[in-house]
Design a protein around this motif. Structure first.
Motif, short mmCIF file in Angstrom:
data_model
loop_
_atom_site.label_atom_id
_atom_site.label_comp_id
_atom_site.label_asym_id
_atom_site.label_seq_id
_atom_site.Cartn_x
_atom_site.Cartn_y
_atom_site.Cartn_z
N ILE A 84 0.56 19.17 -66.15
CA ILE A 84 1.20 19.96 -65.10
C ILE A 84 2.56 20.49 -65.51
O ILE A 84 3.23 21.13 -64.70
CB ILE A 84 1.34 19.13 -63.81
CG1 ILE A 84 2.21 17.90 -64.06
CG2 ILE A 84 -0.01 18.73 -63.26
CD1 ILE A 84 2.44 17.05 -62.83
N VAL A 86 4.77 23.19 -67.07
CA VAL A 86 4.57 24.62 -67.29
C VAL A 86 5.61 25.12 -68.28
O VAL A 86 6.81 24.95 -68.07
CB VAL A 86 4.68 25.40 -65.96
CG1 VAL A 86 4.48 26.89 -66.20
CG2 VAL A 86 3.68 24.87 -64.95
N GLN A 93 2.70 31.18 -66.90
CA GLN A 93 3.88 31.23 -66.04
C GLN A 93 4.23 32.66 -65.69
O GLN A 93 4.61 32.97 -64.55
CB GLN A 93 5.05 30.53 -66.74
CG GLN A 93 6.19 30.15 -65.83
CD GLN A 93 7.34 31.15 -65.85
OE1 GLN A 93 7.26 32.16 -66.55
NE2 GLN A 93 8.39 30.87 -65.11
N TRP A 96 1.72 33.84 -63.11
CA TRP A 96 1.93 33.24 -61.80
C TRP A 96 3.15 33.86 -61.10
O TRP A 96 3.11 34.11 -59.89
CB TRP A 96 2.12 31.74 -61.93
CG TRP A 96 2.49 31.12 -60.61
CD1 TRP A 96 3.70 30.65 -60.22
CD2 TRP A 96 1.62 30.96 -59.48
NE1 TRP A 96 3.65 30.19 -58.93
CE2 TRP A 96 2.38 30.37 -58.45
CE3 TRP A 96 0.27 31.24 -59.26
CZ2 TRP A 96 1.84 30.07 -57.22
CZ3 TRP A 96 -0.27 30.94 -58.02
CH2 TRP A 96 0.51 30.36 -57.02
N ASP A 142 4.11 27.87 -55.50
CA ASP A 142 5.17 28.28 -56.43
C ASP A 142 6.29 27.25 -56.48
O ASP A 142 6.87 27.01 -57.54
CB ASP A 142 5.72 29.64 -56.01
CG ASP A 142 6.81 30.12 -56.94
OD1 ASP A 142 6.49 30.44 -58.11
OD2 ASP A 142 7.98 30.16 -56.52
N ILE A 145 5.02 24.53 -58.78
CA ILE A 145 5.04 24.97 -60.17
C ILE A 145 6.48 25.10 -60.68
O ILE A 145 6.78 24.73 -61.83
CB ILE A 145 4.28 26.31 -60.31
CG1 ILE A 145 2.79 26.09 -60.05
CG2 ILE A 145 4.49 26.93 -61.68
CD1 ILE A 145 1.97 27.35 -60.07
N HIS A 146 7.36 25.60 -59.82
CA HIS A 146 8.76 25.74 -60.22
C HIS A 146 9.38 24.38 -60.53
O HIS A 146 10.24 24.26 -61.42
CB HIS A 146 9.54 26.43 -59.10
CG HIS A 146 10.78 27.08 -59.57
ND1 HIS A 146 11.59 27.87 -58.78
CD2 HIS A 146 11.39 27.08 -60.78
CE1 HIS A 146 12.62 28.30 -59.46
NE2 HIS A 146 12.53 27.84 -60.69
N HIS A 148 7.95 21.99 -61.95
CA HIS A 148 7.38 21.47 -63.20
C HIS A 148 7.54 22.44 -64.35
O HIS A 148 6.83 22.35 -65.35
CB HIS A 148 5.90 21.15 -63.01
CG HIS A 148 5.64 20.01 -62.07
ND1 HIS A 148 5.59 20.18 -60.70
CD2 HIS A 148 5.43 18.69 -62.29
CE1 HIS A 148 5.36 19.02 -60.11
NE2 HIS A 148 5.26 18.09 -61.06
N GLU A 149 8.46 23.38 -64.23
CA GLU A 149 8.72 24.31 -65.32
C GLU A 149 9.68 23.69 -66.33
O GLU A 149 10.75 23.19 -65.96
CB GLU A 149 9.30 25.62 -64.79
CG GLU A 149 8.28 26.49 -64.08
CD GLU A 149 8.87 27.81 -63.64
OE1 GLU A 149 10.08 28.03 -63.91
OE2 GLU A 149 8.14 28.63 -63.06
#
Length: 604
Positions: A84, A86, A93, A96, A142, A145-146, A148-149
């Motif tokens: 997970i 990114v 990325q 997305w 988002d 995901i943000h 886990h960037e």
């Protein structure tokens, strides 16, 4: 407990002995006991520190998996945590963020539009409801995901989940994301009967979703990434400016329509016409187009707008704000578009200035019209082929490694096709590709003449060149893209019948783009590769023997005595050896003379 361990006891069975317990019968003297008791506090402190360090390392030290360790399953916690993370530089990325930007753009356009133009909300209320739900789901995903960037820290990509969460939760973006996800419209029923809106309800319940616009930072991040990836950044900058101007005009149109509804449709000439009387004023298309037209006139000041008599102070205030905003928008348009145009034409302008300077120079020197025409035609060809870039100037900001990779991708294949450089050291070829220079020749230009000393070799990149006789009419052969000539003259091979001179005339047929490698650059590189130098020399000799251009006697003499540089190096080594021996003899003579002098003084 005995202080001494049994020899048969395993090392793991050893236990710590208290410091006040006697370890050896020989240490029972009072002096030794006192000395040991004095050391006990220091030793206890040392052991305590070591024990704490050991416990800390057990908790924090990373133990590398052994070679026999099994790979974690895809459903294991470690594998899932790694999956997970990114990477912000990969395509996932970027794609997305593009999807998220579409959701943000949807909210920027339709929240205010549906809140003020009630007919737009009532047209497809069910579809609006589902679209709002989809955008909210995208917002939530988002945020995950943000969080886990990965990010760069000290030049390294951080991918540890704990650090990623800490970096995101302590950033300003996290605050904006949370505020944008607050459901202000909880009282809005999420059922099969979507809420409609009437003119008396303006602004409609959709305005409660206005906090979704706080995620604008993600939209700007996408525009920045797209600008770095696109091949046309200048056009994209203009498109971004136009997009924001259209959004401002759209929002201003919504405010104007809402203010007209608040004051009363048709109450004066300034507000929107009365929509209750029917006709075109009651149609959604006319309402929106009229408001957009009015906003465009006010904000961009395309023409002088005749302002009617105002009946309320709010109309005065609104128009003043509109005119002030129009001045700012006009300045933004002029500034951004002007800077983009300057950036787009900077290279062309610099090239044109160089061309104008050369024209002035030719006129000052009173050069013939024919030569001046050829120079201007040469510049026109460079401009038509878009060869106005100065490669050294453009690539000078790149590190040496990237410049080398670019040069290898462009020229390494061409260099490998040359027979003399086939099977050469890859390091040598890598150094040589950086030495290649591009030169453009006009139609009829002689690239080299018969009898000239060869100082360069040529690789035809584009166009064609002909090998012609001395009369300039007879054509022996035509060389096209990928052909090479003049390479033997760079090696200074002893015994060559041509004496490193050109054996033919080479003339450009049309406009020809040639890569040039000079003799100085080649030999400067070969000094670092002595084995490659020997291999190239032998290969050049073989090519000369095959062509019958190598003298037999000189070839044998060269094999016996070696090349001229080898003989010079041998002489330099002999001179250094003789110099060292001479210094030794001189020192020995000085010492002997001193000894004799001392003995004579003793005798006397």
């Amino acid at each position: 407990m005995s202080a001494k361990s049994n020899p048969s006891t395993k090392p793991s069975d050893h236990k710590l002995v208290p410091f006040n317990e006697k370890r050896d019968p020989e240490l029972n003297s009072e002096s030794q006991t006192a000395e040991n008791d004095a050391k006990v506090p220091k030793l206890r402190l040392t052991v305590a520190l070591l024990q704490n360090f050991y416990n800390w390392t057990k908790k924090t030290t990373y133990v590398a998996p052994s070679a026999t360790a099994t790979t974690p399953k895809w459903w294991s916690r470690q594998a899932l945590l790694h999956a997970i993370v990114v990477d912000p530089s990969n395509s996932f990325q970027y794609g997305w963020i593009a999807i998220t930007s579409i959701a943000i753009l949807y909210n920027m356009i339709f929240i205010l539009g549906r809140a003020t133009f009630w007919q737009l909300q009532n047209a497809i209320p069910t579809i609006w409801l589902y679209l709002d739900g989809i955008t909210d789901i995208i917002y939530y995903l988002d945020s995950v995901i943000h969080a886990h960037e990965a990010y760069l820290e000290d030049g390294l990509m951080v991918k540890e989940i704990r650090k990623l969460h800490h970096n995101y939760f302590h950033s300003r973006n996290f605050t904006m994301d949370v505020l944008s996800l607050i459901p202000l419209n909880l009282d809005l029923p999420f059922s099969s009967n979507p809420v409609t809106c009437a003119s008396s309800d303006v602004p409609c319940y959709v305005i409660l979703r206005i906090n979704r616009l706080l995620k604008l930072h993600r939209f700007n991040e996408f525009l920045t990434k797209m600008e770095t990836r696109t091949a046309y950044p200048n056009l994209l900058q203009i498109a971004n400016v136009v997009l924001y101007i259209l959004l401002i005009i759209h929002w201003n149109s919504c405010f104007y329509f809402w203010l007209s509804n608040h004051i009363g449709f048709g109450t004066d000439e300034w507000v929107f016409p009365n929509v209750t009387q029917g006709g075109k004023a009651a149609r959604l298309g006319y309402q929106y187009s009229y408001c957009v037209y009015w906003s465009t006139l006010i904000l961009t000041r395309i023409s002088e707008v005749t302002l009617p008599d105002f009946r309320s102070d709010i109309e005065h205030i609104f128009v003043v704000v509109e005119l002030f905003g129009g001045v700012i928008i006009f300045a933004i348009i002029v500034g951004n578009v002007g800077s983009v145009v300057i950036n787009m034409t900077e290279t062309k302008t610099e090239f044109q200035n160089t061309m104008d300077s050369i024209k002035e120079y030719l006129k000052f020197q009173k050069v013939s019209k024919d030569l001046e025409k050829r120079v201007i035609t040469w510049f026109d060809y460079l401009m038509s082929r878009k060869q106005m870039f100065n490669e050294d100037k453009v690539l000078t900001t790149l590190p040496q490694k990237l410049r080398m990779e670019i040069a290898m991708s462009l020229h390494l294949g061409t260099l490998k096709r040359i027979e003399m450089f086939q099977d050469c050291d890859p390091g040598l070829l890598t150094e040589l590709v950086l030495k290649l220079r591009l030169q453009v020749f006009s139609p009829g230009d002689y690239i080299c003449l018969k009898g000239d000393v060869g100082k360069e070799m040529y690789i035809v990149r584009r166009g064609a060149v002909s090998v012609v006789a001395d009369d300039g009419k007879t054509i022996y052969v035509t060389l096209k893209s990928g052909s090479v000539f003049g390479e033997i003259s760079l090696l200074n091979i002893v015994g060559s019948k041509t004496g490193n001179r050109r054996t033919a005339n080479v003339r450009s047929v049309g406009y020809s783009d040639l890569f040039i490698l000079s003799k100085d650059d080649l030999w400067a590189t070969l000094r670092e590769y002595p084995e490659a130098q020997t291999a190239l020399t032998n290969r050049g000799k073989a090519m000369l023997i095959k062509s019958g251009l190598l003298q037999e006697s000189d070839s044998k003499m060269d094999k016996e005595l070696g090349t001229q540089e080898e003989r010079v190096e041998s002489l330099e080594l002999m001179i250094k050896t003789l110099d060292i021996r001479l210094n030794r003899l001189s020192n020995q003579y000085s010492r002997t003379q001193q000894k004799c002098k001392t003995r004579l003084e003793n005798v006397g």
